[in-house]
Design a protein around this motif. Structure first.
Motif, short mmCIF file in Angstrom:
data_model
loop_
_atom_site.label_atom_id
_atom_site.label_comp_id
_atom_site.label_asym_id
_atom_site.label_seq_id
_atom_site.Cartn_x
_atom_site.Cartn_y
_atom_site.Cartn_z
N ALA A 146 -6.44 0.89 4.79
CA ALA A 146 -5.34 -0.27 4.66
C ALA A 146 -5.02 -0.89 6.14
CB ALA A 146 -4.17 0.03 4.11
N HIS B 135 0.96 -1.26 0.08
CA HIS B 135 0.23 -0.09 -0.16
C HIS B 135 0.81 1.13 -0.07
CE1 HIS B 135 -2.66 -3.10 1.57
NE2 HIS B 135 -3.81 -2.63 1.27
N CYS C 214 -5.21 -0.28 -3.19
CA CYS C 214 -3.69 -0.17 -2.32
C CYS C 214 -3.26 1.20 -2.41
CB CYS C 214 -3.06 -1.54 -2.40
SG CYS C 214 -3.68 -2.81 -1.97
#
Length: 416
Positions: free
Chosen positions: A406, A336, A365
């Motif tokens: 994330a 990410h 991401c």
């Protein structure tokens, strides 16, 4: 386990008994809860947040809460309560404190952005001295002040159940942060804490020194948020020195500070040796190209632990951003990366477009997406990032969980 057959019916009866008008929002949520299967075995979270994006709702007041908890006293299957963005004051905090002292099943309580002050904080923190069920408390955005924060710091010396505490944007100050750092040298249960945006009058970074000292000794903390601490390179160096000895912290949030390239150099050196840090949030600092290159060199050659990096709004140009993109080709762990708010030139657009094209970087991401205009590749912003879970969550089922944040996928801290 005690079970109420019909939450909605009991709510209507309680409103009559207490001569309190029915809140249609609460009534509707309880009706929906009654329809859920297996609530007596799995437990449910009542979502009563007042910031409904689609349909305006009557926000929960102190009187509404008094009726609600009288119903929940007999509903042991309710393990979570989301009361964010409502109208609760210290009176409501007193009601909740009594409920926490008597309730043995509630695991999650969200009180963010209400109107709870210092006395309400004292009552809730006091209730947690004896409560043995609550694992996640969010007080974000309540103006509890420095003294209110001190009550929570004292609680952390006693409570051994709470795993996640959010005191961000609560107007806490120097004394509270130092007391909290001292408490966390003793506390062995807390996994995550948010201390964003304290009110600090000193430029000496005493609080960062105390937090760094705590990190040398703490062996339980996994997630630490230190956004808006006016942290400079000196503070970053103290934290990095401490993290060489820390083997548990996985998520470090240093967003919205005064970190420049020298601070990024300390972080780059840390990443070469640290084997536990998985998420690093440097949003809204000023590390520029030199700092980005320090990080990219560490990620390309030595670090194989970091999974998410956010460098949004750091005055980085194509030189630094391309270096990070190239690092991702050799580092398969970093999954990410968030770059919006920097100077995205042609080389940056091409580099990140390539990462997405070869599927080295997944669309969920990152916070950019490529598009073409007259044959030229440009990048558009996506509403993704590390911090949104603190204030926002997707209400549409089509949005992937990782798209909003994330960290919840990478480091599921106390998400019951």
């Amino acid at each position: 386990m005690s079970v109420v057959a019909d939450l909605h019916l009991h709510y209507l009866q309680a409103c009559q008994n207490l001569s309190q008008p029915e809140n249609p929002f609460i009534a509707r949520v309880l009706q929906e809860a009654d329809k859920k299967d297996e609530i007596s075995t799995k437990g449910i979270t009542l979502k009563l947040a007042g910031n409904n994006h689609l349909v305006p709702v009557p926000r929960v007041t102190d009187d509404d809460l008094a009726v609600l908890v009288s119903v929940l006293d007999q509903a042991a299957f309710v393990t979570g309560l989301d009361l964010a963005y409502n109208l609760l004051t210290d009176v409501g905090a007193k009601t909740m404190a009594v409920f926490l002292q008597e309730n043995s099943t509630l695991q999650y309580l969200n009180l963010m952005f209400n109107d709870i002050g210092t006395s309400g904080a004292e009552l809730i923190a006091g209730a947690l001295h004896s409560n043995q069920s609550l694992v996640h408390l969010r007080m974000t955005g309540n103006r509890i002040g420095n003294q209110g924060g001190m009550f929570f710091a004292s609680m952390l010396k006693i409570n051994s159940t709470l795993k996640k505490l959010d005191l961000g944007d609560c107007d806490v100050g120097l004394r509270c942060l130092i007391a909290t750092a001292i408490a966390l040298t003793q506390n062995k249960s807390l996994k995550a804490i948010n201390l964003n945006r304290p009110l600090l009058s000193s430029q000496q970074e005493e609080t960062t020194v105390h937090i760094a000292r705590m990190l040398r000794n703490n062996s339980s903390l996994v997630e630490l948020h230190l956004g808006k601490h006016e942290m400079k390179n000196f503070g970053v160096e103290r934290l990095c020195d401490a993290l060489y000895e820390n083997s548990t912290l996985r998520y470090l949030d240093l967003s919205c500070n005064n970190i420049i390239c020298d601070g990024a150099k300390f972080l780059g050196e840390l990443l070469r040796k640290n084997q536990t840090l998985e998420i690093l949030d440097l949003d809204a600092n000023r590390i520029e190209d030199v700092g980005a290159i320090y990080l990219s060199e560490a990620l390309a050659t030595r670090n194989r632990t970091l999974k998410a990096l956010s460098i949004v709004s750091n005055n980085i140009t194509g030189k630094g951003l391309v270096a990070l993109a190239q690092a991702m080709h050799s580092n398969m762990t970093l999954s990410h990366i968030y770059i919006w708010g920097n100077k995205l030139d042609r080389s940056t657009c091409a580099a990140f477009s390539e990462l997405l094209a070869v599927e080295r970087l997944q669309p969920d991401c990152t916070d950019v997406a490529p598009y073409k205009v007259d044959g030229e590749i440009l990048l558009a912003e996506l509403s993704h990032g590390l911090a949104k879970h603190r204030y926002w969550s997707p209400r549409c089922a089509a949005v992937a969980p990782g798209a909003a944040n994330a960290s919840l996928e990478i480091v599921p801290v106390s998400e019951y």
